[in-house]
Structure formats: C-alpha cells, structure tokens
Design an enzyme around this catalytic site. Structure first.
Site, PDB file in Angstrom:
ATOM      1  N   TYR A 141       0.828  -1.209   0.000  1.00 20.18           N
ATOM      2  CA  TYR A 141       0.000   0.000   0.000  1.00 20.18           C
ATOM      3  C   TYR A 141       0.867   1.265   0.000  1.00 20.18           C
ATOM      4  CZ  TYR A 141      -4.645  -2.007   0.952  1.00 20.18           C
ATOM      5  OH  TYR A 141      -5.848  -2.657   0.871  1.00 20.18           O
ATOM      6  N   LYS A 186       3.081 -15.356   2.446  1.00 21.34           N
ATOM      7  CA  LYS A 186       3.269 -16.072   1.178  1.00 21.34           C
ATOM      8  C   LYS A 186       4.771 -16.305   1.035  1.00 21.34           C
ATOM      9  CE  LYS A 186       1.778 -17.775  -2.759  1.00 21.34           C
ATOM     10  NZ  LYS A 186       0.880 -18.961  -2.855  1.00 21.34           N
ATOM     11  N   ASP A 219      -2.974 -18.366   0.602  1.00 25.98           N
ATOM     12  CA  ASP A 219      -3.983 -19.066  -0.206  1.00 25.98           C
ATOM     13  C   ASP A 219      -4.657 -20.161   0.621  1.00 25.98           C
ATOM     14  OD1 ASP A 219      -1.494 -20.301  -0.204  1.00 25.98           O
ATOM     15  OD2 ASP A 219      -1.558 -20.924  -2.298  1.00 25.98           O
ATOM     16  N   ASP A 243      -6.439  -6.998   4.149  1.00 32.58           N
ATOM     17  CA  ASP A 243      -7.562  -6.332   3.481  1.00 32.58           C
ATOM     18  C   ASP A 243      -8.456  -7.376   2.821  1.00 32.58           C
ATOM     19  OD1 ASP A 243      -9.103  -4.211   2.311  1.00 32.58           O
ATOM     20  OD2 ASP A 243      -8.086  -4.655   0.413  1.00 32.58           O
ATOM     21  N   ASP A 247     -12.470  -9.086   4.251  1.00 33.37           N
ATOM     22  CA  ASP A 247     -13.734  -9.066   3.495  1.00 33.37           C
ATOM     23  C   ASP A 247     -14.288 -10.488   3.422  1.00 33.37           C
ATOM     24  OD1 ASP A 247     -13.595  -6.308   2.934  1.00 33.37           O
ATOM     25  OD2 ASP A 247     -14.301  -6.595   0.878  1.00 33.37           O
TER      26      ASP A 247
END
Ligand code: IPM
Ligand code: MG
Length: 355
Positions: A141, A186, A219, A243, A247
């Site tokens: 970001y 990751k 994942d 983020d 959701d």
C-alpha cells in the site's frame, strides 16, 4: 470524562452510518455522564470536491489533536477514473500513516441469531470468534508506485521493526484470548513474507513462548477460513492480505456491514471505522447497515477512552437489536421485515437506554 472525537463521515453511505454512530455516542455520554466533543470534518471525496484535497490540513490537524477518530467510508465512482491524480483513498492512507495506527484490529464474531444470514452452513459458523490483526501502515500500500506506458510497479517493503511491533500486538491479544496465533504470509514466493515468518518466529519464541504459533500460506488461509473458521483465534498478517481476508471473513458474520475495526498505534489515540466501503450502489437509500460503525464506536470507547463498561453496553445493545430483528436488508430474515438504517439506530438506542 471529557473526550475530543474527530468525526469523518466521508462518502457514499459513510454519512448515513456515521449519523447512527454519533447518536449512540451521544446517548452513551448522556447515560454515563461524559462529555464528548464530536467535531465533523471533511474527508475523502467530499473533501476533494470542497478543496481538491482528500485530507485537508484542518482535518488532519483536528485528528492529530483528538483523543480518537470515528470514520465512515470514502470513495466512489466520481473520483475513481484511472487517470485521476487525486483519490479519496490517498487521504485514508495518509491519515492512517499520520496517526501512526499500524495495528488494525478486525474482530469477527458470529451472532447466533444470524447463523442463517450467511451464505455458509450454520454448523460451520456456530461459535466462530476470531480477530484479525492487519498491519496497516506498510507493505505494498505504501511502497513506491511507478507507471510508464508499457508497465506499472508497486513496491512491497517490510522492515524488521514493522513486523516485530505488529506481531507483539497480535501476541498480546492472543494471550488475553485462547492463546492461539496464526501468522499468514506467502513465504513460498515473497521475500517480504520470508522476513515476516522469520521475525514472527523469533519474537514469539523469545517473548511469547506460551502462545501457540502456526504459520499459514495466504492461499491456504483463505480456504481454511471458510472450511474450519472456529479453529482460529488471532490471525496476524500484512496489509494487503489482511484487506482481502477480512472481506472474506465478514461473510462468516453474515454481512460486510457488521464488522467494526480499530486502528491503533503506540498511544491510546485510535482510528475507528467499519471495514466496509462507501457502497455507492446503495448510498442515499437509508438501507446501509449501521452496525459496523456503531460497533466501531464501541471499540473507540474501549480502546481510546478506556470506557469498557460503556463499550460492552453498546455492544450488547447492538446484539439485542439484531436478535429482536432490527436489521437492515443485508441481514434481514426476509425482505419485508427489513428496517432502515435509522430504525436500526433507534432499536440500538432503545436497548442502550434499557441497559
Ligand atoms: C479497508 C478498505 C481500504 C483498504 C480502502 C478503502 C483503501 O478496503 O479499510 O479495508 O484497502 O485499506
Ligand atoms: Mg478492505
């Protein structure tokens, strides 16, 4: 007590949900004898329209001087053209940075009365109670962004200190809860993730030997979150993974509109916002779910003002309102039983007074 709260309604449904959050804060102040100075300030797209700047100087100054900041949502199609130079989101990122609120807490708890509101099976959801700790002021970001006619670049950087401090926040939280921390990265692909994993392992071994630590690839975490959500207690992850996964996790609770968040830094000052966005598609209709914002106001009372009884009373009022079917269309039992944003606010206030 006296407190100074900066209020940034923002765009889209932001002003509608913040209006209900403010009613609740005023009611709490009245019931418990506090004095809250609530100052509304322009922010986001609304501020771009006024002054060309999504985070005007006056707004930033007021937020820096406040005990806490309550924010609705920002953004909308009118400010989102690919060639736009100034965007509402830039104001939000600049504000998070300026306030130094690197730890974004996003609790997800399934309300028993809403088991049927989710798209997932009730037996998978029963008893889910987890908290995401999302790193909020670093990573992709905030890295350098470049664009030329043939390519685009977003740089992702994490420093050792940035990882250490967010892991400590998450570990302390896990200590107060069920003692289980999952760190999501990751590391099979990203160098920043390898650093993340290394630092997390070291900090946990040295400082929190009693908290169990599990590393999970992002994942796989996305899958396990909906396969066996009950197993999670505290999850810590970097900015963008957090983020995306929050959701996803909001659907465990039944609606994006239910989830609050608290963004904290070193002191007690914090930034409180629902995790949902400005939802331009339903803005102005009076049907947005105010619960995410009202619960964010509760987090504000608890974390920035130290008013835990007041926070608990407000959370209980929301929970009871939901139980008694005071629900906006996103979580209503049926369409003809859905209430407006304001009626849900009324129901929460009634329960609060009765507390
Ligand atoms: C959130 C939002 C923001 C983010 C956007 C509006 C910049 O999606 O708070 O989750 O990505 O952090
Ligand atoms: Mg988001």
């Amino acid at each position: 007590m006296k407190a100074n709260i900066a209020v940034l309604p923002g765009d889209g449904i932001g002003p509608e949900v913040v209006a209900q959050g403010l009613r609740c804060l005023r009611a709490v102040a009245k019931a418990y004898g506090h004095e809250f100075a609530l100052t509304e300030l322009p922010f986001g797209g609304a501020a771009i329209d006024l002054s060309g700047n999504p985070l005007p100087e006056g707004t930033l100054k007021a937020c820096l001087e406040a005990d806490a900041v309550l924010l609705g949502a920002i953004g909308g199609p009118q400010w989102s053209a690919p060639e736009a130079q100034v965007r509402p989101e830039q104001g939000l990122l600049a504000l998070r940075r300026a306030l130094g609120v690197y730890a974004n807490l996003r609790p997800v708890k399934v309300h028993p009365a809403l088991l049927a509101a989710s798209t997932l099976k009730p037996e998978v959801l029963q008893g889910v109670d987890l908290v995401f700790v999302r790193e909020l002021t670093g990573g992709i970001y905030f890295g350098e962004k470049r664009r030329d006619p043939r390519s685009a670049t977003d740089v992702c950087t994490y420093t050792v200190e940035e990882v250490e401090r967010i892991v400590r926040v998450a570990a302390r939280l896990a200590q107060q809860r069920r003692g289980k921390l999952v760190s999501i990265d990751k590391s099979n692909v990203l160098e920043t993730s390898r650093l993340w994993r290394e630092v997390t392992t070291r900090v946990m071994r040295a400082e929190f030997p009693k908290v169990s630590l599990e590393h999970m690839l992002v994942d796989s975490a996305a899958m396990h979150l909906i396969r066996r959500p009950r197993d999670f207690d505290v999850l810590v992850t970097e900015n963008m993974f957090g983020d995306i996964l929050t959701d996803e996790a909001s659907m465990l609770a039944g609606s994006l509109g239910l989830l609050p968040s608290a963004s904290l830094g070193e002191g007690t000052r914090g930034l409180y916002e629902p995790i949902h966005g400005s939802a331009p598609d339903i803005a102005g209709q009076g049907i947005a779910n105010p619960c995410g914002t009202i619960l964010s106001a509760a987090l504000l009372l608890r974390h920035s003002l130290g008013l835990s009884a007041e926070a608990a009373a407000l959370e209980r009022a929301v929970s009871e309102a939901i139980e008694h079917n005071a629900r906006t269309p996103d979580i209503a039992a049926s369409r003809d039983r859905a209430l407006s944003t304001e009626r849900v606010g009324d129901a929460v206030l009634e329960r609060l007074r009765a507390a």
